[in-house]
Design a protein around this motif. Structure first.
Motif, PDB file in Angstrom:
ATOM      1  N   TYR A 123      14.444  65.621 -47.933  1.00 38.43           N
ATOM      2  CA  TYR A 123      13.934  64.274 -47.708  1.00 38.43           C
ATOM      3  C   TYR A 123      12.661  64.032 -48.529  1.00 38.43           C
ATOM      4  O   TYR A 123      12.477  62.995 -49.147  1.00 38.43           O
ATOM      5  CB  TYR A 123      13.668  64.131 -46.211  1.00 38.43           C
ATOM      6  CG  TYR A 123      12.777  62.987 -45.796  1.00 38.43           C
ATOM      7  CD1 TYR A 123      13.290  61.704 -45.611  1.00 38.43           C
ATOM      8  CD2 TYR A 123      11.425  63.197 -45.556  1.00 38.43           C
ATOM      9  CE1 TYR A 123      12.458  60.666 -45.218  1.00 38.43           C
ATOM     10  CE2 TYR A 123      10.597  62.175 -45.154  1.00 38.43           C
ATOM     11  CZ  TYR A 123      11.118  60.903 -44.990  1.00 38.43           C
ATOM     12  OH  TYR A 123      10.292  59.885 -44.594  1.00 38.43           O
ATOM     13  N   ILE A 124      11.824  65.050 -48.532  1.00 42.71           N
ATOM     14  CA  ILE A 124      10.517  64.915 -49.208  1.00 42.71           C
ATOM     15  C   ILE A 124      10.657  65.201 -50.712  1.00 42.71           C
ATOM     16  O   ILE A 124       9.865  64.751 -51.521  1.00 42.71           O
ATOM     17  CB  ILE A 124       9.506  65.895 -48.554  1.00 42.71           C
ATOM     18  CG1 ILE A 124       8.067  65.559 -48.918  1.00 42.71           C
ATOM     19  CG2 ILE A 124       9.782  67.308 -48.920  1.00 42.71           C
ATOM     20  CD1 ILE A 124       7.061  66.477 -48.218  1.00 42.71           C
ATOM     21  N   SER A 183      11.587  61.750 -54.553  1.00 43.07           N
ATOM     22  CA  SER A 183      12.923  61.999 -53.990  1.00 43.07           C
ATOM     23  C   SER A 183      13.680  60.680 -54.033  1.00 43.07           C
ATOM     24  O   SER A 183      13.254  59.708 -53.406  1.00 43.07           O
ATOM     25  CB  SER A 183      12.793  62.502 -52.557  1.00 43.07           C
ATOM     26  OG  SER A 183      14.078  62.566 -51.976  1.00 43.07           O
ATOM     27  N   SER A 201       8.631  60.239 -50.770  1.00 41.47           N
ATOM     28  CA  SER A 201       9.939  60.433 -50.138  1.00 41.47           C
ATOM     29  C   SER A 201      10.874  59.288 -50.490  1.00 41.47           C
ATOM     30  O   SER A 201      10.464  58.243 -51.002  1.00 41.47           O
ATOM     31  CB  SER A 201       9.787  60.524 -48.621  1.00 41.47           C
ATOM     32  OG  SER A 201       9.607  59.221 -48.101  1.00 41.47           O
ATOM     33  N   ASP A 244      18.254  61.172 -50.062  1.00 45.64           N
ATOM     34  CA  ASP A 244      18.182  62.276 -49.095  1.00 45.64           C
ATOM     35  C   ASP A 244      19.562  62.935 -48.952  1.00 45.64           C
ATOM     36  O   ASP A 244      19.734  63.853 -48.172  1.00 45.64           O
ATOM     37  CB  ASP A 244      17.663  61.797 -47.725  1.00 45.64           C
ATOM     38  CG  ASP A 244      18.492  60.681 -47.115  1.00 45.64           C
ATOM     39  OD1 ASP A 244      19.226  59.975 -47.859  1.00 45.64           O
ATOM     40  OD2 ASP A 244      18.417  60.499 -45.884  1.00 45.64           O
ATOM     41  N   ARG A 253       4.067  64.035 -53.386  1.00 45.83           N
ATOM     42  CA  ARG A 253       5.497  63.738 -53.247  1.00 45.83           C
ATOM     43  C   ARG A 253       5.735  62.385 -52.601  1.00 45.83           C
ATOM     44  O   ARG A 253       5.081  62.048 -51.609  1.00 45.83           O
ATOM     45  CB  ARG A 253       6.161  64.827 -52.411  1.00 45.83           C
ATOM     46  CG  ARG A 253       6.160  66.160 -53.128  1.00 45.83           C
ATOM     47  CD  ARG A 253       6.720  67.264 -52.270  1.00 45.83           C
ATOM     48  NE  ARG A 253       7.094  68.406 -53.081  1.00 45.83           N
ATOM     49  CZ  ARG A 253       6.247  69.368 -53.458  1.00 45.83           C
ATOM     50  NH1 ARG A 253       4.986  69.334 -53.085  1.00 45.83           N
ATOM     51  NH2 ARG A 253       6.660  70.369 -54.216  1.00 45.83           N
TER      52      ARG A 253
END
Ligand code: SAM
Ligand code: SF4
Ligand code: SF4
Length: 360
Positions: free
Chosen positions: A357-358, A44, A294, A47, A292
């Motif tokens: 976010y993730i 990611s 973030s 965000d 993942r």
């Protein structure tokens, strides 16, 4: 409860001390407690988003005053590249850039240029609104493919899902531009929310049939804690397939590779294929090879995790590449996640990390 508490679970684990694990040797697969190898890294890179999809970033939570991460909290491109390189050394074959809306990250092409030097496939998931403008520079930077989210062909229903003023034609122009520059085949993802956009399944199928683009329907999931998910809003993939099959006969086809999340169906008349991703009604945790990272550098071993491992702290406290690879190996070897297999109404209501976010 303030907005920060909403996004970062109150039960966050104390800063993890990483096991000084031995990295997997070259050619040896790093495996978790259930024997799954690490293959896909999703990163990611922001965000923030210019959409407010009701199932992901509802305006009631992600309003004007929402405290998005400040710049110095984000991983820098150099930090992302370092982590990505360590993952590739541990067996990752595919990197997907996501968010939030990844095309909002300034100078994204510079990151892609760096990542494209690694021997892996680089893909990106986007809402498509800025793609028509960016497709060529993304391709030139070394991006291999894109996945575009599109939940409706009808503008009014699209707005009910995305809660913004963009038009469906903006996203369609992005898809065409991506295909034209060779970011193909473009996958088009539609999240189906029963009673909101399920009447768009057939119009979308008619539109993309024969186009070379691969339309995929995703079951609405209980990610995060802000979308007010309810099981009766999930339209099972089996019903999606049945509705399309009634108009355009379909036949099941095999997976492209082990661990592929989409179940594939081809049009019997040869006009392409569709996919369905049934994370709610047919969990695929047994073959889940995804991890993942973030926006601020926490590593999550499951989309539904309640806490992550702070790799940014390791990097910013002077950790070496060997320590980084060892930390990654230790985290993956300890992984036992299988949330979708054990989902209940209670777990669905629990506090979880938000998808924006993730990274989706
Ligand atoms: N903004 C980009 C986009 O929309 O494509 C990338 C990030 S978005 C979080 C990634 C994917 O997650 C999108 O395809 C989106 O539809 C999907 N998604 C978000 N919330 C979801 C939910 N509650 N259930 C199923 N899929 C969801
Ligand atoms: Fe933004 Fe993508 Fe989430 Fe929609 S699904 S709000 S476009 S991050
Ligand atoms: Fe993977 Fe977690 Fe999703 Fe299961 S619930 S498929 S372990 S991300």
């Amino acid at each position: 409860m303030n907005a920060i508490e909403r996004i970062i679970p109150i039960t966050v684990a104390p800063a993890p001390t990483f096991l000084a694990a031995t990295p997997a040797a070259p050619g040896e697969a790093l495996r978790d407690t259930r024997g799954r190898a690490v293959r896909d890294l999703r990163i990611s890179i922001t965000d923030r988003c210019n959409f407010r999809c009701v199932y992901c970033m509802p305006k009631t939570v992600f309003g004007r005053d929402y405290p998005f991460l400040p710049r110095n909290e984000l991983l820098s491109f150099e930090e992302i590249e370092r982590i990505a390189r360590a993952f590739v050394a541990q067996g990752v074959e595919k990197i997907r850039l996501t968010g939030g809306e990844p095309l909002l990250r300034h100078d994204l092409e510079r990151l892609i240029e760096q990542l494209a030097k690694l021997p892996v496939e680089i893909t990106l998931t986007t809402n498509g609104s800025l793609l028509a403008k960016k497709a060529q520079t993304l391709k030139d930077a070394g991006l291999h493919r894109v996945t575009v989210s599109l939940d409706a062909l009808d503008d009014a229903i699209f707005k009910r899902m995305s809660d913004v003023e963009y038009a469906v034609s903006d996203v369609l122009a992005g898809i065409e531009a991506a295909a034209a520059v060779g970011l193909a085949p473009v996958k088009v993802n539609c999240v189906v929310k029963r009673g909101v956009n399920d009447n768009q399944i057939l119009p979308l199928a008619r539109h993309f049939r024969g186009s070379g683009q691969i339309l995929r329907f995703i079951e609405y999931m209980d990610v995060g804690s802000s979308n007010g998910w309810k099981m009766d809003e999930v339209l099972p993939s089996a019903e999606v397939v049945a509705r399309i099959d009634a108009e355009f006969p379909l036949a099941a086809i095999g997976a492209n590779y082990a661990g592929e999340v989409a179940e594939r169906w081809r049009y019997v008349d040869g006009s392409g294929e569709i996919g369905v991703i049934s994370s709610v009604t047919q969990a695929f945790c047994g073959s889940c090879t995804r991890i993942r990272l973030s926006t601020e550098g926490k590593l999550y071993t499951c989309l539904f995790a309640q806490s992550g491992h702070d790799l940014r702290a390791l990097l910013r406290s002077g950790g070496s590449d060997t320590e980084l690879t060892g930390a990654i190996a230790g985290i993956w070897r300890a992984r036992g996640d299988r949330y979708s297999e054990i989902r209940t109404a209670e777990t669905a209501g629990a506090k979880k990390i938000e998808m924006s976010y993730i990274g989706g």
